[in-house]
Design a protein around this motif. Sequence first.
Motif, PDB file in Angstrom:
ATOM      1  N   ARG A  29      71.841  82.488  15.025  1.00 46.83           N
ATOM      2  CA  ARG A  29      72.108  81.967  13.671  1.00 46.83           C
ATOM      3  C   ARG A  29      71.204  80.776  13.339  1.00 46.83           C
ATOM      4  NH1 ARG A  29      78.283  82.956  13.511  1.00 46.83           N
ATOM      5  NH2 ARG A  29      78.316  85.078  12.676  1.00 46.83           N
ATOM      6  N   SER A  30      70.788  80.041  14.381  1.00 42.96           N
ATOM      7  CA  SER A  30      69.904  78.903  14.126  1.00 42.96           C
ATOM      8  C   SER A  30      68.482  79.371  13.813  1.00 42.96           C
ATOM      9  CB  SER A  30      69.886  77.945  15.330  1.00 42.96           C
ATOM     10  OG  SER A  30      69.111  78.512  16.371  1.00 42.96           O
TER      11      SER A  30
ATOM     12  N   VAL B  43      75.205  83.738  19.925  1.00 44.71           N
ATOM     13  CA  VAL B  43      75.320  83.941  18.478  1.00 44.71           C
ATOM     14  C   VAL B  43      74.849  82.686  17.725  1.00 44.71           C
ATOM     15  CG1 VAL B  43      77.022  84.243  16.616  1.00 44.71           C
ATOM     16  CG2 VAL B  43      77.109  85.702  18.635  1.00 44.71           C
ATOM     17  N   GLU B  44      75.257  81.533  18.229  1.00 40.58           N
ATOM     18  CA  GLU B  44      74.838  80.289  17.575  1.00 40.58           C
ATOM     19  C   GLU B  44      73.328  80.136  17.593  1.00 40.58           C
ATOM     20  OE1 GLU B  44      76.914  76.803  19.044  1.00 40.58           O
ATOM     21  OE2 GLU B  44      78.787  77.778  18.438  1.00 40.58           O
TER      22      GLU B  44
ATOM     23  N   ASN C 126      70.524  94.394   5.364  1.00 37.13           N
ATOM     24  CA  ASN C 126      70.291  93.420   6.427  1.00 37.13           C
ATOM     25  C   ASN C 126      70.501  94.108   7.765  1.00 37.13           C
ATOM     26  OD1 ASN C 126      69.798  91.230   4.746  1.00 37.13           O
ATOM     27  ND2 ASN C 126      71.985  90.833   4.508  1.00 37.13           N
TER      28      ASN C 126
ATOM     29  N   THR D 186      67.830  82.572  12.219  1.00 40.67           N
ATOM     30  CA  THR D 186      67.784  83.438  11.032  1.00 40.67           C
ATOM     31  C   THR D 186      69.068  83.291  10.219  1.00 40.67           C
ATOM     32  OG1 THR D 186      67.821  85.719  10.250  1.00 40.67           O
ATOM     33  CG2 THR D 186      68.446  85.404  12.543  1.00 40.67           C
ATOM     34  N   SER D 187      68.888  83.289   8.900  1.00 38.82           N
ATOM     35  CA  SER D 187      70.076  83.147   8.046  1.00 38.82           C
ATOM     36  C   SER D 187      70.607  84.510   7.620  1.00 38.82           C
ATOM     37  CB  SER D 187      69.718  82.316   6.807  1.00 38.82           C
ATOM     38  OG  SER D 187      68.638  82.938   6.170  1.00 38.82           O
ATOM     39  N   SER D 188      69.942  85.572   8.109  1.00 36.75           N
ATOM     40  CA  SER D 188      70.356  86.928   7.729  1.00 36.75           C
ATOM     41  C   SER D 188      71.750  87.251   8.297  1.00 36.75           C
ATOM     42  CB  SER D 188      69.321  87.909   8.269  1.00 36.75           C
ATOM     43  OG  SER D 188      69.829  89.200   8.271  1.00 36.75           O
ATOM     44  N   HIS D 189      72.538  87.969   7.511  1.00 39.45           N
ATOM     45  CA  HIS D 189      73.858  88.409   8.001  1.00 39.45           C
ATOM     46  C   HIS D 189      73.823  89.925   8.184  1.00 39.45           C
ATOM     47  CE1 HIS D 189      75.812  84.553   7.498  1.00 39.45           C
ATOM     48  NE2 HIS D 189      75.086  84.417   6.404  1.00 39.45           N
TER      49      HIS D 189
ATOM     50  N   ASN E   3      79.390  83.277  22.187  1.00 37.74           N
ATOM     51  CA  ASN E   3      79.271  82.288  21.104  1.00 37.74           C
ATOM     52  C   ASN E   3      77.965  81.506  21.168  1.00 37.74           C
ATOM     53  OD1 ASN E   3      81.527  82.690  19.585  1.00 37.74           O
ATOM     54  ND2 ASN E   3      82.825  81.385  20.867  1.00 37.74           N
TER      55      ASN E   3
ATOM     56  N   LEU F 162      78.001  88.672  15.286  1.00 38.43           N
ATOM     57  CA  LEU F 162      77.064  88.363  14.190  1.00 38.43           C
ATOM     58  C   LEU F 162      77.478  89.070  12.900  1.00 38.43           C
ATOM     59  CD1 LEU F 162      73.633  88.570  16.054  1.00 38.43           C
ATOM     60  CD2 LEU F 162      74.458  86.572  14.782  1.00 38.43           C
TER      61      LEU F 162
ATOM     62  N   SER G 117      65.185  90.598  13.320  1.00 34.38           N
ATOM     63  CA  SER G 117      66.159  90.528  12.236  1.00 34.38           C
ATOM     64  C   SER G 117      65.393  90.585  10.918  1.00 34.38           C
ATOM     65  CB  SER G 117      66.911  89.194  12.389  1.00 34.38           C
ATOM     66  OG  SER G 117      67.620  88.915  11.225  1.00 34.38           O
TER      67      SER G 117
END
Length: 270
Positions: free
Chosen positions: A13-14, A9-10, A72, A16-19, A6, A101, A65
């Motif tokens: 995510r901080s 992953v956090e 994506n 890149t906003s890509s999923h 986690n 992710l 990413s």
Amino acid sequence: MPKMINESVEYIRSKTSSHPEIAMILGTGLNTIAEMMEDPTIIPYRDIPNMKVSTAPSHAGKLVSGKLSGKNVIIMQGRLHFYEGYSMQEITFSIRMLKMLGVERLIITNAAGSLRENYKPGNIILLEDHINMMGTNPLIGKNLEKFGERFPSLHEPYSLALIKKCEKIAANNDFEVKRGVYCAVTGPSLETRSECKMFQSVGADLVGMSTVPEVIVAVHSGMEVLGISVVTNYSNIFHSKAHSQEEIRKNADIARNNIEKLIKSLLEKI
Ligand code: HPA
């Protein structure tokens, strides 16, 4: 472990906003595939909490990413190997991170030695199965139910649907791909001639020092996997010369253009 995943992953995510839906792990000599990415965000492994850093030659140690063929995608440029002294859990940590992710499909590439005369250096082989000769398994220990069941089935570790798509793309673009069985060893010493003969006699076509732990963890967590090997050298069955890293990189270079084509077209079609 889930807490560590986690945290990683956090952090990603901080940045890149890509999923990402699709991830790629790039093996020896195939790093430049990451340069095809549009709009890349580059995150060095050393900046990701709980992520170890590869010490292997030509493994860049970066997560990239971005977009490729409109999808994506997240690329792991460089991987960790068991022979570097990391545990099975450490070398497969990133697979669970990718799953968290949102990744559902994994394209995993490697450099491998050939156990068959007609699997020549520079050839591209789509993996259809593997033999784990590493003497251990990344799922040993408490099962992480959140990801998958205790006894995951490996009846189709490599997606037949993806293999068939790749074969069509190769035929349409006039290059050859073969199917093969990959035998994983720990390394770092290369295999003896007798070991190679044994692997060949039990049905392996290729031998290498990676991929299988990652594939086991990916399948455990329900990912669809495509495995692509580049033959970088003949194994010791066929000659009595030492392999050089230079030879391995040169033969990976030969295959790279076609692998790039293959991956770009595949991403368009899935
Ligand atoms: N053996 C094991 N790993 C390898 C080889 C090999 O011949 N070539 C590239 N990776």
